[in-house]
Design a protein around this motif. Structure first.
Motif, PDB file in Angstrom:
ATOM      1  N   ASP A  91     -90.353 -37.189 -79.484  1.00 42.61           N
ATOM      2  CA  ASP A  91     -91.492 -36.814 -78.654  1.00 42.61           C
ATOM      3  C   ASP A  91     -91.755 -35.326 -78.883  1.00 42.61           C
ATOM      4  O   ASP A  91     -90.918 -34.488 -78.526  1.00 42.61           O
ATOM      5  CB  ASP A  91     -91.157 -37.074 -77.184  1.00 42.61           C
ATOM      6  CG  ASP A  91     -92.267 -36.591 -76.243  1.00 42.61           C
ATOM      7  OD1 ASP A  91     -93.314 -36.123 -76.747  1.00 42.61           O
ATOM      8  OD2 ASP A  91     -92.066 -36.658 -75.016  1.00 42.61           O
ATOM      9  N   PRO A  92     -92.908 -34.959 -79.482  1.00 45.03           N
ATOM     10  CA  PRO A  92     -93.165 -33.546 -79.799  1.00 45.03           C
ATOM     11  C   PRO A  92     -93.165 -32.644 -78.565  1.00 45.03           C
ATOM     12  O   PRO A  92     -92.928 -31.448 -78.660  1.00 45.03           O
ATOM     13  CB  PRO A  92     -94.558 -33.557 -80.444  1.00 45.03           C
ATOM     14  CG  PRO A  92     -94.841 -34.973 -80.789  1.00 45.03           C
ATOM     15  CD  PRO A  92     -94.024 -35.830 -79.882  1.00 45.03           C
ATOM     16  N   GLU A  93     -93.422 -33.239 -77.399  1.00 44.80           N
ATOM     17  CA  GLU A  93     -93.529 -32.438 -76.179  1.00 44.80           C
ATOM     18  C   GLU A  93     -92.160 -32.095 -75.590  1.00 44.80           C
ATOM     19  O   GLU A  93     -91.920 -30.973 -75.157  1.00 44.80           O
ATOM     20  CB  GLU A  93     -94.366 -33.203 -75.141  1.00 44.80           C
ATOM     21  CG  GLU A  93     -94.880 -32.362 -73.985  1.00 44.80           C
ATOM     22  CD  GLU A  93     -95.627 -31.104 -74.435  1.00 44.80           C
ATOM     23  OE1 GLU A  93     -95.397 -30.054 -73.815  1.00 44.80           O
ATOM     24  OE2 GLU A  93     -96.432 -31.164 -75.383  1.00 44.80           O
ATOM     25  N   SER A  94     -91.245 -33.070 -75.602  1.00 44.10           N
ATOM     26  CA  SER A  94     -89.967 -32.861 -74.892  1.00 44.10           C
ATOM     27  C   SER A  94     -88.736 -32.840 -75.795  1.00 44.10           C
ATOM     28  O   SER A  94     -87.651 -32.496 -75.340  1.00 44.10           O
ATOM     29  CB  SER A  94     -89.783 -33.957 -73.841  1.00 44.10           C
ATOM     30  OG  SER A  94     -89.731 -35.230 -74.469  1.00 44.10           O
ATOM     31  N   GLU A  95     -88.909 -33.212 -77.069  1.00 44.56           N
ATOM     32  CA  GLU A  95     -87.732 -33.305 -77.954  1.00 44.56           C
ATOM     33  C   GLU A  95     -87.836 -32.407 -79.180  1.00 44.56           C
ATOM     34  O   GLU A  95     -87.012 -32.505 -80.091  1.00 44.56           O
ATOM     35  CB  GLU A  95     -87.526 -34.764 -78.399  1.00 44.56           C
ATOM     36  CG  GLU A  95     -87.187 -35.687 -77.240  1.00 44.56           C
ATOM     37  CD  GLU A  95     -87.047 -37.145 -77.659  1.00 44.56           C
ATOM     38  OE1 GLU A  95     -86.295 -37.871 -76.983  1.00 44.56           O
ATOM     39  OE2 GLU A  95     -87.688 -37.575 -78.649  1.00 44.56           O
ATOM     40  N   VAL A  96     -88.818 -31.508 -79.217  1.00 40.46           N
ATOM     41  CA  VAL A  96     -88.987 -30.601 -80.355  1.00 40.46           C
ATOM     42  C   VAL A  96     -89.316 -29.207 -79.829  1.00 40.46           C
ATOM     43  O   VAL A  96     -90.179 -29.058 -78.962  1.00 40.46           O
ATOM     44  CB  VAL A  96     -90.153 -31.056 -81.288  1.00 40.46           C
ATOM     45  CG1 VAL A  96     -90.308 -30.088 -82.466  1.00 40.46           C
ATOM     46  CG2 VAL A  96     -89.941 -32.487 -81.785  1.00 40.46           C
ATOM     47  N   VAL A  97     -88.629 -28.196 -80.350  1.00 38.83           N
ATOM     48  CA  VAL A  97     -88.987 -26.807 -80.060  1.00 38.83           C
ATOM     49  C   VAL A  97     -88.937 -26.028 -81.374  1.00 38.83           C
ATOM     50  O   VAL A  97     -88.076 -26.277 -82.222  1.00 38.83           O
ATOM     51  CB  VAL A  97     -88.064 -26.177 -78.986  1.00 38.83           C
ATOM     52  CG1 VAL A  97     -86.621 -26.113 -79.448  1.00 38.83           C
ATOM     53  CG2 VAL A  97     -88.546 -24.787 -78.591  1.00 38.83           C
ATOM     54  N   VAL A  98     -89.908 -25.138 -81.554  1.00 37.36           N
ATOM     55  CA  VAL A  98     -89.964 -24.313 -82.766  1.00 37.36           C
ATOM     56  C   VAL A  98     -89.067 -23.094 -82.559  1.00 37.36           C
ATOM     57  O   VAL A  98     -89.061 -22.485 -81.481  1.00 37.36           O
ATOM     58  CB  VAL A  98     -91.415 -23.875 -83.061  1.00 37.36           C
ATOM     59  CG1 VAL A  98     -91.471 -22.955 -84.285  1.00 37.36           C
ATOM     60  CG2 VAL A  98     -92.294 -25.100 -83.280  1.00 37.36           C
ATOM     61  N   THR A  99     -88.303 -22.741 -83.576  1.00 38.36           N
ATOM     62  CA  THR A  99     -87.402 -21.579 -83.498  1.00 38.36           C
ATOM     63  C   THR A  99     -87.743 -20.606 -84.619  1.00 38.36           C
ATOM     64  O   THR A  99     -88.413 -20.957 -85.587  1.00 38.36           O
ATOM     65  CB  THR A  99     -85.931 -22.010 -83.636  1.00 38.36           C
ATOM     66  OG1 THR A  99     -85.725 -22.549 -84.953  1.00 38.36           O
ATOM     67  CG2 THR A  99     -85.560 -23.065 -82.606  1.00 38.36           C
ATOM     68  N   MET A 100     -87.262 -19.390 -84.472  1.00 33.82           N
ATOM     69  CA  MET A 100     -87.484 -18.396 -85.532  1.00 33.82           C
ATOM     70  C   MET A 100     -86.337 -18.499 -86.539  1.00 33.82           C
ATOM     71  O   MET A 100     -85.441 -17.667 -86.588  1.00 33.82           O
ATOM     72  CB  MET A 100     -87.604 -17.012 -84.909  1.00 33.82           C
ATOM     73  CG  MET A 100     -88.864 -16.899 -84.069  1.00 33.82           C
ATOM     74  SD  MET A 100     -89.107 -15.279 -83.381  1.00 33.82           S
ATOM     75  CE  MET A 100     -90.463 -15.606 -82.268  1.00 33.82           C
ATOM     76  N   GLY A 101     -86.371 -19.584 -87.291  1.00 30.56           N
ATOM     77  CA  GLY A 101     -85.271 -19.926 -88.179  1.00 30.56           C
ATOM     78  C   GLY A 101     -84.189 -20.650 -87.391  1.00 30.56           C
ATOM     79  O   GLY A 101     -84.121 -20.552 -86.163  1.00 30.56           O
ATOM     80  N   SER A 102     -83.326 -21.395 -88.080  1.00 31.59           N
ATOM     81  CA  SER A 102     -82.283 -22.133 -87.355  1.00 31.59           C
ATOM     82  C   SER A 102     -81.262 -21.181 -86.746  1.00 31.59           C
ATOM     83  O   SER A 102     -80.639 -21.479 -85.727  1.00 31.59           O
ATOM     84  CB  SER A 102     -81.602 -23.155 -88.275  1.00 31.59           C
ATOM     85  OG  SER A 102     -81.134 -22.555 -89.446  1.00 31.59           O
ATOM     86  N   LYS A 103     -81.115 -19.983 -87.317  1.00 36.51           N
ATOM     87  CA  LYS A 103     -80.144 -19.007 -86.800  1.00 36.51           C
ATOM     88  C   LYS A 103     -80.509 -18.587 -85.372  1.00 36.51           C
ATOM     89  O   LYS A 103     -79.669 -18.615 -84.467  1.00 36.51           O
ATOM     90  CB  LYS A 103     -80.131 -17.794 -87.747  1.00 36.51           C
ATOM     91  CG  LYS A 103     -78.993 -16.827 -87.533  1.00 36.51           C
ATOM     92  CD  LYS A 103     -79.004 -15.780 -88.652  1.00 36.51           C
ATOM     93  CE  LYS A 103     -77.846 -14.814 -88.511  1.00 36.51           C
ATOM     94  NZ  LYS A 103     -77.820 -13.826 -89.594  1.00 36.51           N
ATOM     95  N   GLU A 104     -81.775 -18.192 -85.160  1.00 37.60           N
ATOM     96  CA  GLU A 104     -82.209 -17.804 -83.812  1.00 37.60           C
ATOM     97  C   GLU A 104     -82.095 -18.987 -82.864  1.00 37.60           C
ATOM     98  O   GLU A 104     -81.731 -18.830 -81.691  1.00 37.60           O
ATOM     99  CB  GLU A 104     -83.661 -17.296 -83.860  1.00 37.60           C
ATOM    100  CG  GLU A 104     -84.247 -16.951 -82.485  1.00 37.60           C
ATOM    101  CD  GLU A 104     -84.929 -18.130 -81.795  1.00 37.60           C
ATOM    102  OE1 GLU A 104     -84.803 -18.227 -80.550  1.00 37.60           O
ATOM    103  OE2 GLU A 104     -85.570 -18.959 -82.468  1.00 37.60           O
ATOM    104  N   GLY A 105     -82.410 -20.189 -83.356  1.00 38.03           N
ATOM    105  CA  GLY A 105     -82.332 -21.368 -82.509  1.00 38.03           C
ATOM    106  C   GLY A 105     -80.927 -21.605 -81.984  1.00 38.03           C
ATOM    107  O   GLY A 105     -80.723 -21.858 -80.790  1.00 38.03           O
ATOM    108  N   LEU A 106     -79.948 -21.515 -82.867  1.00 35.20           N
ATOM    109  CA  LEU A 106     -78.554 -21.695 -82.454  1.00 35.20           C
ATOM    110  C   LEU A 106     -78.142 -20.643 -81.435  1.00 35.20           C
ATOM    111  O   LEU A 106     -77.478 -20.945 -80.440  1.00 35.20           O
ATOM    112  CB  LEU A 106     -77.640 -21.641 -83.681  1.00 35.20           C
ATOM    113  CG  LEU A 106     -77.547 -22.956 -84.461  1.00 35.20           C
ATOM    114  CD1 LEU A 106     -77.235 -22.708 -85.927  1.00 35.20           C
ATOM    115  CD2 LEU A 106     -76.466 -23.846 -83.852  1.00 35.20           C
ATOM    116  N   ALA A 107     -78.558 -19.396 -81.662  1.00 36.70           N
ATOM    117  CA  ALA A 107     -78.187 -18.318 -80.740  1.00 36.70           C
ATOM    118  C   ALA A 107     -78.847 -18.525 -79.377  1.00 36.70           C
ATOM    119  O   ALA A 107     -78.210 -18.317 -78.335  1.00 36.70           O
ATOM    120  CB  ALA A 107     -78.591 -16.970 -81.331  1.00 36.70           C
TER     121      ALA A 107
END
Length: 403
Positions: A91-107
């Protein structure tokens, strides 16, 4: 007033930075260094992606704050990618978020879900953010092996049994950076079952999803039925579309984790520049021939690296995936350790590699070689390495190796 800040005290010197500084100094002095150290793609993104960036950047209303979680079209494009590639519905609304690269996402996720003193299971050796994202958030790391064999699951069992408090999160990364090891879907099935039984969250870093060789596509943990109950997965456009500097990545999966991460991100950033997000849509939705082209290019480089270094006297196992080779230090020079060996390769052979110990103590005895120079430069690196090995008295009558 303390001279040292709490979180800074918990961060050791970045070992790889030592070799990077030496490389920069050598280049500043005019030396021709063949840089196989950083996983920085040497290819440009597809033309249509750059054109989309320019087109949207010319729009007067494209320069304000963007959405922290990502523009809707980009979240839909990522959901469609998972559907095409893995057969996974998101679900693009509740199961996806854009990150600034996977590194920032993990942090960001580490910040969102861990409290000081929480125990996190992370591989050793591993890419630094897999441990230090959590260390910065105040957590404690319990290491597990990187190699996905029975010993791996025994180690997980011991960690759950003997850690106080009980671990709350497990980080996995296949294809692995730095070791290039891969797993099959059966591994993820076993892992999801274990996580459900133990009440563990699983964070899967799938940044190298499209750089696989020998016709063996890498699976996603989310292909396992029920995986979304316990798992979030990170992907990136950096390697797939040669967009490393654009800092475009995604986290997808468990709604609770995605919501927590989205909330923390909303306090920390305003999202990537809108034209970059629009261009990322063009990458995911547009012609995909660049993906296969990049895969074939890295495959050829892998074969050239393994063959030419093998003939130079340094036997390197052929990686099954990723843009890296995980190479044991030649046995005759193992006594140097990976950091000193890397320094000598730089000064004597003019070849930069990343010392394995920079990825954790279990990386000692190895170096990571990034396949980010063309085939001609890789062969030149092999010639330089052969001269260096001969100067160190190493027998370089290596057998010809093929990937």
């Amino acid at each position: 007033m303390s001279d040292e800040f709490y979180r800074i005290k918990r961060l050791p010197p970045y070992v790889i930075a030592e070799v990077n500084a030496m490389r920069a100094a050598a280049r500043a002095a005019g030396e021709d260094i063949i840089d196989l150290g950083m996983g920085n793609p040497d290819l440009p993104p597809p033309d249509h992606v750059i054109e989309k960036l320019c087109e949207v950047a010319r729009k007067p209303d494209a320069h304000g704050y963007s959405q922290s979680k990502g523009i809707p079209g980009l979240r839909r494009a990522q959901a469609n990618y998972y559907g095409r590639r893995f057969g996974v519905d998101l679900d693009p609304e509740s199961e996806v978020v854009v990150t600034m690269g996977s590194k920032e996402g993990l942090a960001s996720l580490a910040t969102a879900i861990t409290a000081p003193g929480d125990v996190i299971l992370a591989p050793n050796p591993s890419y630094p953010i897999h441990t230090f994202g959590f260390i910065i958030a105040g957590a404690t790391i319990r290491e597990v092996p990187t190699t996905p064999d029975d010993r791996y699951f025994e180690s997980l069992e011991r960690a759950m049994h003997f850690s106080v408090p009980r671990p709350s999160v497990l980080v996995v990364n296949y294809p692995s950076n730095p070791t290039a090891e891969t797993v099959d879907l059966a591994f993820y099935e076993r892992l999801v079952a274990f996580a459900k039984e133990q009440g563990l969250w699983v964070l899967s870093d799938l940044a190298y999803s499209e750089l696989y060789y020998d016709g063996n596509p890498t699976p996603s943990i989310l292909q396992v039925p029920g995986a979304k109950d316990v798992a979030v997965e990170f992907t990136s456009l950096s390697k797939t579309y040669s967009m490393a500097g654009w800092r475009m990545g995604f986290a997808v999966g468990n709604k609770k984790l995605i919501a927590a991460m989205t909330r923390v991100k909303s306090y920390l950033d305003y999202g990537a520049f809108t034209p970059i997000q629009a261009a990322a849509c063009a990458a995911l939705n547009g012609p995909q021939d660049i993906v296969e082209k990049n895969r074939q290019l890295y495959h050829k480089r892998r074969d050239v690296l393994v063959e030419s270094f093998g003939r130079a006297g340094w036997e390197i196992p052929a990686p099954k995936a990723s843009m890296f080779a995980w190479a044991p230090v030649p046995p005759a020079l193992a006594h140097l350790g990976s950091l000193e060996f890397s320094k000598q390769l730089l000064t004597e052979a003019k070849v930069a590699v990343a010392p394995g110990v920079g990825y954790g103590e279990n990386g000692e005895g190895y170096v990571r070689i990034a396949m980010v120079e063309n085939e001609q430069r890789l062969r030149q690196a092999a010639r330089n390495v052969k001269r260096y090995l001969q100067s160190m008295g190493v027998n370089t009558g290596g057998q010809k190796k093929t990937g």
